[in-house]
Design an enzyme around this catalytic site. Structure first.
Site, short mmCIF file in Angstrom:
data_model
loop_
_atom_site.label_atom_id
_atom_site.label_comp_id
_atom_site.label_asym_id
_atom_site.label_seq_id
_atom_site.Cartn_x
_atom_site.Cartn_y
_atom_site.Cartn_z
N ASP A 209 -138.19 57.26 -2.65
CA ASP A 209 -137.10 57.43 -3.55
C ASP A 209 -137.29 56.06 -4.33
O ASP A 209 -137.99 55.21 -3.98
CB ASP A 209 -136.01 57.31 -2.85
CG ASP A 209 -136.02 58.66 -2.11
OD1 ASP A 209 -136.16 59.63 -2.35
OD2 ASP A 209 -135.22 58.50 -0.87
N ASP A 252 -131.19 57.97 -2.70
CA ASP A 252 -130.69 58.70 -1.64
C ASP A 252 -130.08 57.88 -0.96
O ASP A 252 -130.16 56.70 -0.81
CB ASP A 252 -131.65 59.01 -0.73
CG ASP A 252 -132.54 60.42 -1.21
OD1 ASP A 252 -132.07 60.97 -2.49
OD2 ASP A 252 -133.35 61.13 -0.43
N ARG A 307 -129.25 68.25 -7.41
CA ARG A 307 -128.79 67.12 -6.55
C ARG A 307 -128.19 66.21 -7.41
O ARG A 307 -128.69 64.90 -7.45
CB ARG A 307 -130.06 66.51 -5.76
CG ARG A 307 -130.46 67.60 -4.82
CD ARG A 307 -131.53 67.00 -3.88
NE ARG A 307 -132.13 67.90 -2.94
CZ ARG A 307 -133.01 67.73 -2.10
NH1 ARG A 307 -133.43 66.40 -2.14
NH2 ARG A 307 -133.57 68.62 -1.15
#
Length: 429
Positions: A209, A252, A307
């Site tokens: 990420d 995240d 998301r």
């Protein structure tokens, strides 16, 4: 169960005009701290990052090696790291990370579905196999592109063109971190793993990420631009009939992380954007339950597929965000295991072919609060339109808590004009 969150009553300032981003204004933006009551990051001790750093612990960096050295210097003493220009964290290129003997063509030949099949994964492959050599290569890239951020740190870009290409910022098991005014171009996983058992057709799975908040508390992510940059998914090849996925998430927030404010950022041109809570498992639930308290406000989600965020377990307050979709749109807000999502005063701009019922996606039974949201300029009951479009996935209303940590709430009809002109890197005041 109903809970009122925060120690003081909230006064909501509803306005339809553009204004500067909330928070204290000092001559040196590197010493700005998260304002009182500005989201979950302000809860308790608040988020001050490296604001108290002495001169010895203020660094200006222009290289990846210099950035890592600045992070390591002084341990957890308050520090400010000013990023000048764009720092390339994947400069050596993928070939530099390859383990001796690794060959991608051999990998493709060995695990082709017509040869390997689709009923077993590659986890048991030995170290000297093509998969074992891929793992060894991936480990070398992992070590190079990840940067561990210590407690009591502010990382801030200087000017309008500061940031990282291919970096993965690891905010792991620490307290009190600020990341601002950076353009973060997503890392490109050089060595994705093929999993024949992931779906009926198999999938390529990637790591890394742009930023991951793992088990950390009091984090403020503000005025950054998260993008795939020169490597959008449209440029990625296909193997075995599946996209060779080299991107993971942009941000995240997982494994018991808590008290996070994500404000005035741009998230653009990406698939899996923000994941809050990474698993439904009992082991994960034991860590995440009662944590993952996150506020997202005044962010622009532009042409992201899904998301934004997907939530498990957390009490997430998502307000005054602008969601702009294109034809590849999947959903914006994912309702997962034991999530308590509040989505209010947001604006959604959808193409004509995308129905408003797709904005919410139900993964597990978890009531949410979704009020005063506007779709293409029209006030819309997101739960009602979802339930009408997907009667097999009925969502229930009522998250069970009321956010109190908000410094301002803009009229959702004005949100596109405010957010589109003020969010992202280079717009910090």
């Amino acid at each position: 169960m109903t809970a009122a969150v925060g120690c003081t009553a909230l006064v909501l300032a509803v306005t339809g005009t553009a204004a500067a981003a909330p928070g204290p204004h000092t001559p040196d933006t590197a010493r700005q701290v998260l304002g009182a009551k500005d989201g979950w990051g302000s809860y308790g001790t608040g988020t001050t990052g490296g604001a108290k750093a002495d001169a010895e612990h203020v660094h200006t960096v222009t290289t990846w090696e210099g950035f890592k050295a600045a992070l390591a210097a002084g341990g957890s003493a308050p520090k400010i790291i000013k990023v000048k220009g764009t720092i390339d964290a994947d400069g050596p290129g993928c070939s530099a990370f390859e383990a001796p003997g690794y060959d991608f063509d051999t990998y493709l030949k060995t695990y082709a579905p017509e040869t390997w099949g689709r009923d077993r994964d590659l986890d048991a492959e030995p170290d000297d196999s093509p998969e074992g050599l891929r793992r060894a290569s991936a480990a070398q890239q992992d070590k190079y592109i990840k940067a561990n951020v210590p407690a009591n740190t502010t990382i801030v870009g200087i000017g309008k063109n500061a940031g990282f290409k291919g970096a993965s910022l690891q905010i792991k098991n620490v307290d009190n971190v600020i990341v601002r005014n950076l353009t973060l171009e997503s890392p490109l996983d050089c060595f994705p793993q093929w999993d024949p058992t992931d779906s009926a057709d198999g999938n390529w799975n990637s790591e890394y990420d742009s930023a991951v908040i793992t088990g950390s508390t009091h984090v403020w992510i503000d005025h950054n631009t998260f993008t795939d940059g020169d490597h959008p998914n449209s440029t990625l090849p296909h193997y075995y009939g599946r996209i060779y996925e080299q991107h993971d998430g942009q941000l995240d927030i997982v494994k018991g992380a808590d008290h996070v404010t994500v404000s005035w950022n741009v998230f653009e041109e990406h698939d899996k954007t923000i994941l809050i809570g990474n698993s439904d498992s009992a082991a994960t639930a034991a860590i995440d339950r009662g944590h993952l308290k996150v506020t997202l406000h005044h962010n622009l989600f532009k042409n992201v597929i899904e998301r934004a965020p997907r939530v498990r377990f957390g009490q997430v307050d998502s307000y005054n965000n602008h969601y702009v979709a294109n034809a590849d749109y999947g959903y914006s807000l994912g309702i997962g295991m034991e999530s308590q999502l509040v989505a209010q005063h947001n604006a959604f701009t959808l193409p004509r072919a995308v129905a408003a019922g797709k904005i919410l996606k139900k993964w597990k039974e978890a009531p949410l609060t979704a009020t005063d949201n506007y779709v293409n300029g029209k006030r819309t009951d997101l739960i009602a339109v979802h339930n009408a479009q997907f009667p097999e996935e009925i969502l229930q209303s009522g998250a069970g808590w009321t956010p109190t940590l908000r410094t301002r709430v803009d009229n959702p009809k004005a949100v596109p004009g405010i957010v589109d002109h003020q969010a992202g890197a280079g717009r910090l005041r």
